[in-house]
Design an enzyme around this catalytic site. Sequence first.
Site, mmCIF file in Angstrom:
data_model
loop_
_atom_site.group_PDB
_atom_site.id
_atom_site.type_symbol
_atom_site.label_atom_id
_atom_site.label_comp_id
_atom_site.label_asym_id
_atom_site.label_seq_id
_atom_site.Cartn_x
_atom_site.Cartn_y
_atom_site.Cartn_z
ATOM 1 N N ASP A 188 15.148 6.965 -10.934
ATOM 2 C CA ASP A 188 15.339 5.889 -10.325
ATOM 3 C C ASP A 188 14.202 4.718 -10.876
ATOM 4 O O ASP A 188 13.496 5.173 -11.885
ATOM 5 C CB ASP A 188 14.887 6.581 -8.703
ATOM 6 C CG ASP A 188 15.017 5.982 -6.959
ATOM 7 O OD1 ASP A 188 15.260 4.286 -7.590
ATOM 8 O OD2 ASP A 188 15.419 6.836 -7.082
ATOM 9 N N ASP A 217 20.930 0.915 -1.562
ATOM 10 C CA ASP A 217 20.644 2.231 -1.523
ATOM 11 C C ASP A 217 21.780 2.481 0.041
ATOM 12 O O ASP A 217 21.676 1.337 0.697
ATOM 13 C CB ASP A 217 19.708 3.185 -0.240
ATOM 14 C CG ASP A 217 18.833 3.940 -1.018
ATOM 15 O OD1 ASP A 217 18.676 3.132 -2.726
ATOM 16 O OD2 ASP A 217 18.313 4.306 -0.865
HETATM 17 C C1 GAL Z 1 15.412 5.498 -3.820
HETATM 18 C C2 GAL Z 1 17.480 5.686 -4.264
HETATM 19 C C3 GAL Z 1 17.889 6.600 -2.968
HETATM 20 C C4 GAL Z 1 16.804 8.016 -3.077
HETATM 21 C C5 GAL Z 1 15.716 7.728 -2.937
HETATM 22 C C6 GAL Z 1 14.523 8.940 -2.717
HETATM 23 O O1 GAL Z 1 15.041 4.660 -4.753
HETATM 24 O O2 GAL Z 1 17.930 4.627 -4.253
HETATM 25 O O3 GAL Z 1 19.005 7.335 -3.427
HETATM 26 O O4 GAL Z 1 16.467 8.675 -4.659
HETATM 27 O O5 GAL Z 1 15.085 6.537 -3.585
HETATM 28 O O6 GAL Z 1 12.782 8.308 -2.581
#
Ligand code: GAL
Length: 391
Positions: free
Chosen positions: A126, A183
């Site tokens: 991430d 997301d």
């Molecule tokens: C976001 C990511 C999500 C998930 C989340 C977890 O940045 O895009 O898919 O992994 O973090 O905190």
Amino acid sequence: MLLKTPPLGWNSWNTFGEEINETVVMQSADTLIETGLAAAGYEYIVIDDCWLLRERGEDGRLVPDPVKFPHGIRYVSDYIHSKGLKFGMYSCAGYHTCAGYPASFDHEWTDAATFAEWGVDYLKYDYCFHPKTIPGHILYKRMAAALANCGRDIVFSACSWGSDMTKLWIKETGANLWRTTGDINDSWQSLKALSLVAGDAVRFGSINCFPDMDMLINGMHGKGNVGLAGCTDEEYRLHFSLWALMGSPLMIGCDIRDMDDFTKATLTNPEVLAINQDPDYNQPFDVSPESDPIPWTDTELHSSGEHPIYVRLLSDGDFAIGMFNLSDQPSNRWNTALQLDRIGLPETTGKTLVLRDVWTGEEVIVKGGIFSAVIAPHACRLFRARVIDKP
Ligand code: GAL
């Protein structure tokens, strides 16, 4: 490592978020097999954020939360491998993961070694809380170098949400996948927003660096961590059709232990999966009448019209063709018209296409070089098209 086709699997985030634990993960592995999802090709079980404690251990290593994972991660990994499946985990290029747990910045080599020891086959990485003084491409290169030297093949799944022009630098980092957008959540609004920019991302994708359009919401029906209003069956089918056609990884996000028949039938449709997994990853292109036949030459984020028609040339000479209606009105024969000259099959060739609808099995021969469809709002048609001599 070389990743030849987009990964298929299940990821914990969309449904479980913070509520992830050993039981859920191991039961999901069992379910992948019992439901036939594994036989259809789904092989990765990926634990997303929130699996660890808020502090590193005294040895500098990440520590699994002992309440959520009482037997440690290697135990879960061994279990998943004993089922013939592959195991994925999550970390982040910053100081903290997006949920605020310790992440891998300045610990890349230690963490890559830890993941290798745990038998990890896939790392989602991430982009939260990263140092603003270091560009994204360098942060991803740091982990890529560590993974390439950890002694184990680990699919490197970058998750920088398309930000900081990810599409321009991701291929040089060594990442095998890259998230193209922010997301997803389980609603038509989210699905439509991501669908409108899908064509932009795929221009920058390739074998070994597939565009990741985010995890699937099929079957969530408004439940779980990113569950909002939920979608209709038609909308879920459009979602799966578009993600498959674009060559996105297909990572299931619902609770597969409690999956309805429609969801299962959607996720396991062999003809749709064959398009996604086609060994040639020729880029999909938009031939809708609303699209511009000259490819864009700038790097801005481009949106398609509300009726994109994506075409992809497959390895056996067939074409995959998806006609999508992202608008709130039925489409008509002008905005949903496929012209064969736009895919390289003009009338002068003496050839035409037999369109096989991969959802219904219906077949139709294209006459006069054009095929129009009336598609209900939020619905799609997905075809595998075979070239034939004009009858
Ligand atoms: C976001 C990511 C999500 C998930 C989340 C977890 O940045 O895009 O898919 O992994 O973090 O905190």
